[in-house]
Design a protein around this motif. Structure first.
Motif, short mmCIF file in Angstrom:
data_model
loop_
_atom_site.label_atom_id
_atom_site.label_comp_id
_atom_site.label_asym_id
_atom_site.label_seq_id
_atom_site.Cartn_x
_atom_site.Cartn_y
_atom_site.Cartn_z
N UNK A 100 -4.69 6.87 -8.45
CA UNK A 100 -4.89 7.86 -7.38
C UNK A 100 -4.32 7.42 -6.03
N UNK A 101 -3.93 6.16 -5.90
CA UNK A 101 -3.39 5.67 -4.63
C UNK A 101 -1.87 5.68 -4.58
N UNK A 102 -1.23 6.06 -5.67
CA UNK A 102 0.23 6.12 -5.68
C UNK A 102 0.69 7.27 -4.78
N UNK A 103 1.67 6.99 -3.96
CA UNK A 103 2.21 8.00 -3.05
C UNK A 103 3.27 8.82 -3.77
N UNK A 104 3.16 10.13 -3.66
CA UNK A 104 4.15 11.01 -4.28
C UNK A 104 4.93 11.71 -3.18
N UNK A 105 6.17 11.25 -2.95
CA UNK A 105 6.95 11.78 -1.83
C UNK A 105 7.83 12.95 -2.24
N UNK A 106 7.75 13.35 -3.52
CA UNK A 106 8.61 14.45 -3.98
C UNK A 106 7.90 15.79 -3.96
N UNK A 131 0.84 -1.21 0.00
CA UNK A 131 0.00 0.00 0.00
C UNK A 131 0.88 1.26 0.00
N UNK A 132 0.30 2.36 -0.46
CA UNK A 132 1.02 3.65 -0.45
C UNK A 132 2.39 3.57 -1.13
#
Length: 451
Positions: free
Chosen positions: A325-331, A295-296
């Protein structure tokens, strides 16, 4: 963390002679400077005086100054650099012999090889040192290290810009192969009408499969994955961000056996079911199908896992992500959802190009479609539509507001709309969908439910 960092004691990889021969070639023939600069950064030179001479040559070339032993000596002297590089003796030694320009490419290859090996060694020591820093999250540490390693990997790839003759020759060979052995140029979906319109899923393309909840997005993507596996035999990597891998497997088993998920989960199997079930298990076990249910997950993690499968399998045919839409964007920090999703879709498109394979990303449609009289979806119904529509090469919209009048079981007819295709026509096809077995069948057919 200990205050004393781990240091590098041994001399790092280098090649003194190759560095000197490159500088020799550049002094005798300034026309090759631009080509050399594109391939070799200044830090590729291990010896500081060689690096300084290389910088001086680049500067003189940039400002269109003539370059020879006399002008180079004068430039270094006027800029108080002559003694720093070891004096005029070093320059004279560089030009003691006439260089062989035919060997320049090999000199550059050797110097760049040593430079990358030094970079890799330093990366190793940095990995050790940064691992002691506990006030930085492990996720950020791994992401930073992965990005640096990716940059190193990218530098090892030699990218040449092809001319028109080379491109035309490639097109001619492709056309010739298609003429002699007609086949889909892309990866087959297993649905003939869809493949006819798209010519298969093309390498480096981002394909978006969108629909409202419970319209069968996941089921259709799994059908496509299984079809592609059976036809192409190429590995498929499925990222399930919403559903556990066990649930995915139940869906796959239902599709392949035509036994409903309910009966599979409750163990209500008859004698014939067990025979079919065992046969299916043996068949599926041999397919190179990989399911990741983290997840995430972030784009960086997706890239890393694609590489893992590539290393193990040597190739990958298709990537499916459920869902976008569930992809985590850490940038992206402190930005709205549209900007965040724009970054994600752009990154997915870049991944498709980087690995030269098709990526299918599932996406939700906005609720606006349900508020209209005509509830058939259109491109603007994509949630946070702008970036998805712009970055995708192919957009498939699922519309399921129909039933089959000739089917006594009233299975829905799914209208699959090709709303966008960058390199082909738009259109639509019809699929019959059995929710119990999660199976899509082409055309309007009655499914066998006597299992």
């Amino acid at each position: 963390m200990t205050n004393k960092k781990i240091g590098i004691k041994k001399q790092l990889p280098n090649n003194f002679l190759a560095e000197r021969m490159i500088l020799n070639c550049l002094i005798f023939n300034s026309e090759i400077i631009e080509l050399t600069v594109e391939t070799l950064p200044t830090k590729a030179f291990y010896f500081k005086n060689h690096e300084q001479i290389y910088k001086a040559i680049i500067f003189m070339q940039r400002y269109r100054l003539s370059i020879d032993i006399f002008s180079l000596t004068t430039f270094l002297q006027e800029n108080a650099l002559l003694q720093e590089i070891g004096g005029i003796t070093v320059l004279i030694e560089l030009t003691n012999e006439i260089p062989n320009l035919l060997d320049l490419e090999e000199y550059i290859r050797v110097v760049k090889d040593k430079f990358l090996r030094r970079s890799l060694i330093k990366f190793g020591y940095k990995t050790i040192n940064i691992s002691y820093i506990t006030n930085i999250s492990l996720e950020k540490t791994l992401e930073q290290l992965e990005n640096e390693l990716l940059n190193l990997t990218t530098q090892t790839k030699k990218v040449l810009v092809p001319n028109s003759a080379e491109l035309l020759n490639e097109v001619f060979l492709n056309l010739k192969n298609q003429f002699l052995k007609p086949s889909l140029p892309g990866l087959p979906s297993g649905f003939s009408e869809l493949d006819l319109l798209t010519q298969g899923f093309q390498k480096s393309e981002l394909i978006v499969l969108a629909g409202r909840p419970s319209m069968g997005k996941t089921a259709l993507s799994l059908n496509i994955a299984l079809n592609a596996l059976k036809i192409s035999k190429l590995p498929v990597l499925f990222f399930s961000l919403e559903m556990a891998k066990q649930q995915i497997m139940y869906r796959i088993l239902a599709t392949e056996t035509n036994i409903s998920q309910t009966r599979l989960k409750t163990g209500q199997l008859y004698k014939n079911d067990w025979i079919k079930f065992n046969k299916t298990i043996k068949f599926l076990s041999k397919l190179p199908f990989f399911i990741d249910d983290s997840p995430n997950i972030s784009i960086q993690e997706i890239r890393s896992k694609i590489k893992q499968v590539l290393i193990e399998q040597n190739q990958v045919g298709l990537i499916i992500i459920d869902y976008l839409q569930l992809i985590k964007n850490i940038n992206v920090n402190s930005q709205n959802r549209v900007q965040e999703l724009s970054s994600i879709t752009r990154s997915l498109k870049n991944l498709a190009r980087e690995f030269n394979l098709p990526i299918i990303a599932l996406s939700q449609l906005s609720r606006n479609v349900e508020n209209r009289v005509d509830q058939k979806p259109i491109l603007s119904d994509l949630r946070e539509s702008g970036s998805i529509e712009q970055d995708s090469d192919l957009v498939l919209l699922i519309y399921g507001n129909k039933t089959n009048p000739s089917n006594k079981y009233s299975d829905p007819i799914i209208e699959l709309i090709i709303a966008k295709q960058r390199n082909g026509p738009t259109g639509k096809i019809y699929l019959n969908f059995d929710k119990d077995s999660n199976k899509f069948v082409e055309g309007i057919e009655v499914m066998d439910k006597n299992n």
